[in-house]
Write a protein that holds these residues in place. Structure first.
Motif, PDB file in Angstrom:
ATOM      1  N   LEU A   1       0.779  -1.423  -0.004  1.00 17.08           N
ATOM      2  CA  LEU A   1       0.009  -0.031   0.050  1.00 17.08           C
ATOM      3  C   LEU A   1       0.868   1.217  -0.064  1.00 17.08           C
ATOM      4  O   LEU A   1       0.600   2.079  -0.603  1.00 17.08           O
ATOM      5  CB  LEU A   1      -0.858  -0.074   1.251  1.00 17.08           C
ATOM      6  N   LEU A   2       1.940   1.288   0.823  1.00 14.84           N
ATOM      7  CA  LEU A   2       2.801   2.676   0.968  1.00 14.84           C
ATOM      8  C   LEU A   2       3.337   2.942  -0.628  1.00 14.84           C
ATOM      9  O   LEU A   2       3.185   3.844  -0.941  1.00 14.84           O
ATOM     10  CB  LEU A   2       3.808   2.440   1.946  1.00 14.84           C
ATOM     11  N   LEU A   3       3.804   1.785  -1.098  1.00 17.00           N
ATOM     12  CA  LEU A   3       4.522   1.924  -2.316  1.00 17.00           C
ATOM     13  C   LEU A   3       3.498   2.694  -3.502  1.00 17.00           C
ATOM     14  O   LEU A   3       3.898   3.408  -4.345  1.00 17.00           O
ATOM     15  CB  LEU A   3       5.129   0.781  -2.861  1.00 17.00           C
ATOM     16  N   HIS A   4       2.383   2.001  -3.301  1.00 16.29           N
ATOM     17  CA  HIS A   4       1.293   2.516  -4.348  1.00 16.29           C
ATOM     18  C   HIS A   4       0.789   3.869  -4.385  1.00 16.29           C
ATOM     19  O   HIS A   4       0.480   4.662  -5.053  1.00 16.29           O
ATOM     20  CB  HIS A   4       0.109   1.457  -4.370  1.00 16.29           C
ATOM     21  N   VAL A   5       0.784   4.261  -2.726  1.00 11.09           N
ATOM     22  CA  VAL A   5       0.124   5.758  -2.632  1.00 11.09           C
ATOM     23  C   VAL A   5       1.509   6.614  -3.042  1.00 11.09           C
ATOM     24  O   VAL A   5       1.218   7.667  -3.669  1.00 11.09           O
ATOM     25  CB  VAL A   5       0.103   5.823  -0.885  1.00 11.09           C
ATOM     26  N   ILE A   6       2.757   6.542  -2.598  1.00 14.82           N
ATOM     27  CA  ILE A   6       3.701   6.969  -3.054  1.00 14.82           C
ATOM     28  C   ILE A   6       3.851   7.211  -4.838  1.00 14.82           C
ATOM     29  O   ILE A   6       3.874   8.143  -5.203  1.00 14.82           O
ATOM     30  CB  ILE A   6       5.181   6.657  -2.637  1.00 14.82           C
ATOM     31  N   ALA A   7       3.870   6.262  -5.456  1.00 12.90           N
ATOM     32  CA  ALA A   7       3.939   5.855  -6.800  1.00 12.90           C
ATOM     33  C   ALA A   7       2.774   7.077  -7.395  1.00 12.90           C
ATOM     34  O   ALA A   7       2.819   7.723  -8.268  1.00 12.90           O
ATOM     35  CB  ALA A   7       4.015   4.706  -7.396  1.00 12.90           C
ATOM     36  N   SER A   8       1.557   6.580  -6.786  1.00 19.20           N
ATOM     37  CA  SER A   8       0.504   7.279  -7.515  1.00 19.20           C
ATOM     38  C   SER A   8       0.213   8.723  -7.202  1.00 19.20           C
ATOM     39  O   SER A   8      -0.061   9.642  -8.043  1.00 19.20           O
ATOM     40  CB  SER A   8      -0.963   6.846  -7.007  1.00 19.20           C
ATOM     41  N   SER A   9       0.946   9.229  -6.101  1.00 15.56           N
ATOM     42  CA  SER A   9       1.098  10.553  -5.856  1.00 15.56           C
ATOM     43  C   SER A   9       2.053  11.602  -6.800  1.00 15.56           C
ATOM     44  O   SER A   9       1.525  12.593  -7.267  1.00 15.56           O
ATOM     45  CB  SER A   9       1.513  10.743  -4.342  1.00 15.56           C
ATOM     46  N   ALA A  10       3.086  10.768  -6.970  1.00 18.69           N
ATOM     47  CA  ALA A  10       3.870  11.351  -8.044  1.00 18.69           C
ATOM     48  C   ALA A  10       3.315  11.217  -9.348  1.00 18.69           C
ATOM     49  O   ALA A  10       3.364  12.292 -10.149  1.00 18.69           O
ATOM     50  CB  ALA A  10       5.106  10.485  -8.029  1.00 18.69           C
ATOM     51  N   ALA A  11       2.534  10.509  -9.636  1.00 16.66           N
ATOM     52  CA  ALA A  11       1.791  10.388 -11.061  1.00 16.66           C
ATOM     53  C   ALA A  11       0.634  11.430 -11.076  1.00 16.66           C
ATOM     54  O   ALA A  11       0.542  12.026 -12.070  1.00 16.66           O
ATOM     55  CB  ALA A  11       1.112   8.945 -11.041  1.00 16.66           C
TER      56      ALA A  11
END
Length: 301
Positions: free
Chosen positions: A208-218
């Motif tokens: 989840l943390l990885l997905h949130v970080i990557a999607s925030s940058a996107a």
């Protein structure tokens, strides 16, 4: 793989779009602020000289003058837009990505290319719903005698085609296509690339943390790259024929030039903050939901 890509992307997009719809409505209202001076819509609720308001103030103004339900004006169009535009772009992107992969990774420029192609095709498919959504969201800012009072997305599309011609459903399609290409290329490519780089360097586990970080940058990347085109698209879709029988804008370029001339270069970044605040949560919900659906479908297949 093919049908799953469309199903996963479409379902995740519908959930993300409907859950962040009020933020999108506020963004549209802010992008239309100041329109009307020297070539804009002659009848608007906001005069060109009126002070700009913040996203929070805009939301409060909508609730105060139109009621809480107004924040969900056009939500049926959002649902249809995500079911057409987003389902198409997400599915096509995944198919192209899987076909172009060499090993387990795809080069960034190929991800961008896949996003450009998928976004353009998706926008062409979803433009009628997009046009209906913009009009339904903007209707409350018009004087009562100028409002269209669409009952639903179907009513908006049918009435527009009947009263203004079938081609009106694709009004603003060129900036819509350009915007969709920029959003899809920047959003999907950034998410995949950031996620893959973090996993490659073992900075985080796939969760989840990885997905949130990557999607925030996107989300931030997509917002900044697409906002000028989004402003032009919104104004073209919402414009009304003047009393002289002429449209306020004759083309996307004319709209952009009049916007800059009448309101300044920064007018092309009107609504950037609410765009980020909308695109950020939308992108996070989109990819977190997408990852969960991928896992669910993998586990049940």
């Amino acid at each position: 793989m093919g049908w799953k890509a469309f199903l996963e992307g479409g379902a995740a997009s519908i959930i993300a779009g409907c859950s962040t719809h009020p933020l999108d409505l506020i963004k549209v209202r802010m992008q239309l602020q100041g329109e009307g001076g020297g070539g804009g819509i002659p009848h608007t609720s906001f005069k060109p000289s009126a002070p700009r308001v913040s996203p929070i103030s805009m939301g409060m103004r909508v609730v105060q003058h139109e009621g809480v339900a107004a924040l969900f004006s056009g939500v049926s169009a959002t649902l249809l837009r995500q079911a057409t535009y987003s389902t198409t772009r997400m599915g096509l992107y995944e198919i192209m990505k899987s076909n172009w992969e060499e090993g387990n990774r795809l080069a960034l420029h190929k991800k961008v290319l896949a996003g450009l192609i998928a976004g353009g095709i998706g926008a062409a498919v979803g433009n009628p719903a997009d046009m209906a959504m913009v009009r339904m969201q903007a209707d409350g800012r018009l004087p009562m005698e100028s409002r269209r009072h669409y009952k639903s997305v179907a009513d908006a599309i049918l009435r527009t085609a009947r009263e203004e011609g079938l081609g009106t459903l694709w009004r603003g399609s060129s900036p819509t296509v350009v915007r969709a290409m920029l959003v899809t290329a920047s959003q999907l490519a950034t998410y995949d690339h950031v996620k893959e780089d973090i996993l490659h360097h073992h900075w985080l586990h796939d969760g989840l943390l990885l997905h949130v970080i990557a999607s925030s940058a996107a989300g931030i990347t997509a917002s900044v790259s697409s906002n000028p085109v989004d402003v032009v698209k919104t104004r073209l879709m919402n414009m009304q024929i003047g009393v002289d029988g002429k449209p306020p804008y004759t083309s996307p370029l004319d709209c952009a030039m009049k916007t800059v001339r009448n309101e300044g270069m920064l007018a092309l970044y009107k609504g950037l903050i609410p765009t980020i605040f909308r695109q950020g949560p939308f992108t996070i919900v989109l990819f977190v939901t997408l990852e969960r659906m991928r896992k669910l479908l993998r586990d049940t297949s």
